[in-house]
Scaffold this motif. Structure first.
Motif, PDB file in Angstrom:
ATOM      1  N   CYS A 115       0.846  -1.186   0.000  1.00 43.83           N
ATOM      2  CA  CYS A 115       0.000   0.000   0.000  1.00 43.83           C
ATOM      3  C   CYS A 115       0.885   1.241   0.000  1.00 43.83           C
ATOM      4  CB  CYS A 115      -0.892   0.032   1.237  1.00 43.83           C
ATOM      5  SG  CYS A 115      -1.951  -1.411   1.388  1.00 43.83           S
ATOM      6  N   VAL A 116       0.541   2.187  -0.850  1.00 45.50           N
ATOM      7  CA  VAL A 116       1.260   3.446  -0.939  1.00 45.50           C
ATOM      8  C   VAL A 116       0.226   4.557  -0.830  1.00 45.50           C
ATOM      9  CG1 VAL A 116       2.780   4.881  -2.344  1.00 45.50           C
ATOM     10  CG2 VAL A 116       2.987   2.391  -2.444  1.00 45.50           C
ATOM     11  N   ALA A 117       0.408   5.470   0.116  1.00 48.59           N
ATOM     12  CA  ALA A 117      -0.545   6.558   0.299  1.00 48.59           C
ATOM     13  C   ALA A 117       0.211   7.841   0.620  1.00 48.59           C
ATOM     14  CB  ALA A 117      -1.500   6.225   1.436  1.00 48.59           C
ATOM     15  N   PRO A 118      -0.269   8.966   0.101  1.00 49.38           N
ATOM     16  CA  PRO A 118       0.372  10.242   0.430  1.00 49.38           C
ATOM     17  C   PRO A 118       0.406  10.443   1.943  1.00 49.38           C
ATOM     18  CG  PRO A 118      -1.283  10.531  -1.284  1.00 49.38           C
ATOM     19  CD  PRO A 118      -1.417   9.131  -0.770  1.00 49.38           C
ATOM     20  N   SER A 119       1.462  11.057   2.421  1.00 52.80           N
ATOM     21  CA  SER A 119       1.620  11.232   3.861  1.00 52.80           C
ATOM     22  C   SER A 119       2.290  12.568   4.163  1.00 52.80           C
ATOM     23  CB  SER A 119       2.473  10.095   4.421  1.00 52.80           C
ATOM     24  OG  SER A 119       2.712  10.280   5.791  1.00 52.80           O
ATOM     25  N   SER A 149       5.906  -4.129   7.315  1.00 55.18           N
ATOM     26  CA  SER A 149       7.095  -3.288   7.201  1.00 55.18           C
ATOM     27  C   SER A 149       6.613  -1.968   6.627  1.00 55.18           C
ATOM     28  CB  SER A 149       8.138  -3.919   6.283  1.00 55.18           C
ATOM     29  OG  SER A 149       9.295  -3.102   6.215  1.00 55.18           O
ATOM     30  N   ALA A 150       6.995  -0.863   7.254  1.00 55.49           N
ATOM     31  CA  ALA A 150       6.508   0.442   6.806  1.00 55.49           C
ATOM     32  C   ALA A 150       7.641   1.456   6.805  1.00 55.49           C
ATOM     33  CB  ALA A 150       5.379   0.923   7.714  1.00 55.49           C
ATOM     34  N   THR A 151       7.568   2.371   5.856  1.00 50.72           N
ATOM     35  CA  THR A 151       8.535   3.451   5.744  1.00 50.72           C
ATOM     36  C   THR A 151       7.846   4.644   5.105  1.00 50.72           C
ATOM     37  OG1 THR A 151      10.783   4.012   5.055  1.00 50.72           O
ATOM     38  CG2 THR A 151       9.436   2.825   3.460  1.00 50.72           C
ATOM     39  N   VAL A 152       8.526   5.769   5.094  1.00 47.75           N
ATOM     40  CA  VAL A 152       8.051   6.939   4.365  1.00 47.75           C
ATOM     41  C   VAL A 152       9.101   7.240   3.309  1.00 47.75           C
ATOM     42  CG1 VAL A 152       7.535   9.401   4.501  1.00 47.75           C
ATOM     43  CG2 VAL A 152       6.759   7.869   6.317  1.00 47.75           C
ATOM     44  N   ASN A 166       5.348   9.646   0.717  1.00 45.91           N
ATOM     45  CA  ASN A 166       4.338   8.593   0.756  1.00 45.91           C
ATOM     46  C   ASN A 166       4.616   7.619   1.883  1.00 45.91           C
ATOM     47  OD1 ASN A 166       2.596   8.917  -1.753  1.00 45.91           O
ATOM     48  ND2 ASN A 166       4.658   8.981  -2.616  1.00 45.91           N
ATOM     49  N   LEU A 167       3.557   7.175   2.533  1.00 44.14           N
ATOM     50  CA  LEU A 167       3.660   6.081   3.486  1.00 44.14           C
ATOM     51  C   LEU A 167       3.592   4.803   2.667  1.00 44.14           C
ATOM     52  CD1 LEU A 167       3.676   4.983   6.390  1.00 44.14           C
ATOM     53  CD2 LEU A 167       1.169   5.114   6.338  1.00 44.14           C
ATOM     54  N   VAL A 168       4.602   3.951   2.791  1.00 43.59           N
ATOM     55  CA  VAL A 168       4.687   2.713   2.024  1.00 43.59           C
ATOM     56  C   VAL A 168       4.653   1.559   3.015  1.00 43.59           C
ATOM     57  CG1 VAL A 168       6.014   1.408   0.323  1.00 43.59           C
ATOM     58  CG2 VAL A 168       6.106   3.905   0.311  1.00 43.59           C
ATOM     59  N   VAL A 169       3.653   0.664   2.856  1.00 44.65           N
ATOM     60  CA  VAL A 169       3.460  -0.439   3.800  1.00 44.65           C
ATOM     61  C   VAL A 169       3.414  -1.763   3.044  1.00 44.65           C
ATOM     62  CG1 VAL A 169       1.959  -1.423   5.574  1.00 44.65           C
ATOM     63  CG2 VAL A 169       2.116   1.061   5.328  1.00 44.65           C
ATOM     64  N   LEU A 170       4.248  -2.706   3.471  1.00 44.32           N
ATOM     65  CA  LEU A 170       4.189  -4.072   2.966  1.00 44.32           C
ATOM     66  C   LEU A 170       3.501  -4.902   4.036  1.00 44.32           C
ATOM     67  CD1 LEU A 170       5.078  -6.243   0.842  1.00 44.32           C
ATOM     68  CD2 LEU A 170       6.994  -6.676   2.371  1.00 44.32           C
ATOM     69  N   LEU A 220      11.045 -12.601   3.645  1.00 49.81           N
ATOM     70  CA  LEU A 220      10.418 -11.801   2.593  1.00 49.81           C
ATOM     71  C   LEU A 220      10.120 -10.396   3.116  1.00 49.81           C
ATOM     72  CD1 LEU A 220       8.978 -11.508  -0.167  1.00 49.81           C
ATOM     73  CD2 LEU A 220       6.912 -12.316   0.979  1.00 49.81           C
ATOM     74  N   ARG A 221       9.469 -10.318   4.262  1.00 50.18           N
ATOM     75  CA  ARG A 221       9.137  -9.016   4.843  1.00 50.18           C
ATOM     76  C   ARG A 221      10.405  -8.212   5.142  1.00 50.18           C
ATOM     77  NH1 ARG A 221       7.580  -8.028  10.314  1.00 50.18           N
ATOM     78  NH2 ARG A 221       9.414  -9.292  10.738  1.00 50.18           N
ATOM     79  N   ASP A 222      11.400  -8.862   5.700  1.00 52.78           N
ATOM     80  CA  ASP A 222      12.618  -8.156   6.100  1.00 52.78           C
ATOM     81  C   ASP A 222      13.469  -7.706   4.916  1.00 52.78           C
ATOM     82  OD1 ASP A 222      11.799  -8.487   8.686  1.00 52.78           O
ATOM     83  OD2 ASP A 222      13.181 -10.125   9.135  1.00 52.78           O
ATOM     84  N   SER A 223      13.242  -8.297   3.743  1.00 51.70           N
ATOM     85  CA  SER A 223      14.009  -7.895   2.557  1.00 51.70           C
ATOM     86  C   SER A 223      13.380  -6.710   1.828  1.00 51.70           C
ATOM     87  CB  SER A 223      14.142  -9.077   1.585  1.00 51.70           C
ATOM     88  OG  SER A 223      12.883  -9.395   1.030  1.00 51.70           O
ATOM     89  N   PHE A 224      12.216  -6.289   2.288  1.00 47.14           N
ATOM     90  CA  PHE A 224      11.485  -5.221   1.613  1.00 47.14           C
ATOM     91  C   PHE A 224      12.233  -3.887   1.679  1.00 47.14           C
ATOM     92  CE2 PHE A 224       8.368  -1.701   2.234  1.00 47.14           C
ATOM     93  CZ  PHE A 224       7.966  -1.599   0.921  1.00 47.14           C
ATOM     94  N   VAL A 225      12.434  -3.274   0.514  1.00 54.20           N
ATOM     95  CA  VAL A 225      12.975  -1.924   0.388  1.00 54.20           C
ATOM     96  C   VAL A 225      12.087  -1.217  -0.622  1.00 54.20           C
ATOM     97  CG1 VAL A 225      14.937  -0.509  -0.317  1.00 54.20           C
ATOM     98  CG2 VAL A 225      15.334  -2.661   0.857  1.00 54.20           C
ATOM     99  N   SER A 226      11.595  -0.058  -0.249  1.00 53.30           N
ATOM    100  CA  SER A 226      10.707   0.678  -1.140  1.00 53.30           C
ATOM    101  C   SER A 226      11.450   1.130  -2.385  1.00 53.30           C
ATOM    102  CB  SER A 226      10.134   1.891  -0.417  1.00 53.30           C
ATOM    103  OG  SER A 226       9.447   2.719  -1.320  1.00 53.30           O
ATOM    104  N   ALA A 227      10.899   0.834  -3.555  1.00 58.37           N
ATOM    105  CA  ALA A 227      11.508   1.289  -4.811  1.00 58.37           C
ATOM    106  C   ALA A 227      11.512   2.806  -4.854  1.00 58.37           C
ATOM    107  CB  ALA A 227      10.754   0.723  -6.005  1.00 58.37           C
TER     108      ALA A 227
END
Length: 190
Positions: free
Chosen positions: A18-22, A101-104, A108-112, A131-138
């Motif tokens: 999920c990607v949403a403006p933040s 896993s979440a980052t900004v 954008n707030l990016v949530v896996l 899988l979750r721990d390898s997540f890096v937002s493109a």
């Protein structure tokens, strides 16, 4: 569908991005990790509000200095199945595991979100965590440095006439070059 693939129809969405403006500048702006109610802060499925928090973690992507917050949530059904109660206050066995896993990144707030049922967790829990721990937002990856085209080496200095060891030789209508000093041959003039 062929027999092995017909079971895919029963698969549920186990992976969601999920990607949403933040307005957050960083995921750290949500507060102290262990006090954040992830389902509410990340606008997730309302059912996850009942989930138990099993683990929290924070990681840093050294390439971009971006922070990732991670949560492991476990949810038991509202009503225990027959014979499925631990007894006392412990309640039912968990039937849904959610890894987040979440980052900004770039505003954008990016949530896996990785979902598993009890059997999937039992069979593949370690892989799901990897899988979750390898997540890096493109959106968060640093732009690649431009690659310069390979440079062509300058031509060798011209040899005085008579010193060039390469001489053209024509055989069967084809020309190749022969080095009279080394015995090498080449289809193109070196």
């Amino acid at each position: 569908l062929p027999a092995p693939l017909h079971r895919l129809r029963r698969c549920r969405r186990a992976l969601r991005l999920c990607v949403a403006p933040s307005t957050l500048g960083s995921i750290k702006d949500l507060g102290k990790l262990e006090y954040i109610k992830a389902p509410e802060a990340l606008s997730l499925d309302k059912e996850l509000v009942r989930a138990d928090l099993v683990n929290v973690a924070k990681s840093l992507d050294f390439a971009t200095d971006n922070v990732y917050f991670k949560w492991d949530l476990a949810l038991a059904p509202k009503v225990c199945a027959s014979g499925d109660q631990f007894g006392g206050a412990l309640g039912c066995s968990y039937d849904r595991i959610t890894l987040l896993s979440a980052t900004v990144a770039e505003g954008n707030l990016v949530v896996l979100q990785v979902e598993a049922n009890a059997q999937q967790w039992k069979d593949h829990g370690t892989s799901l965590k990897l899988l979750r721990d390898s997540f890096v937002s493109a959106r968060d990856t640093a732009p690649a440095a431009p690659i310069a085209p390979p440079s062509t080496p300058p031509p060798p200095p011209a040899l005085p006439p008579g010193d060039d060891p390469w001489e053209p030789v024509t055989q069967d209508g084809k020309t190749f070059y022969y080095n009279k000093k080394t015995g090498e041959s080449s289809w193109s003039r070196p």
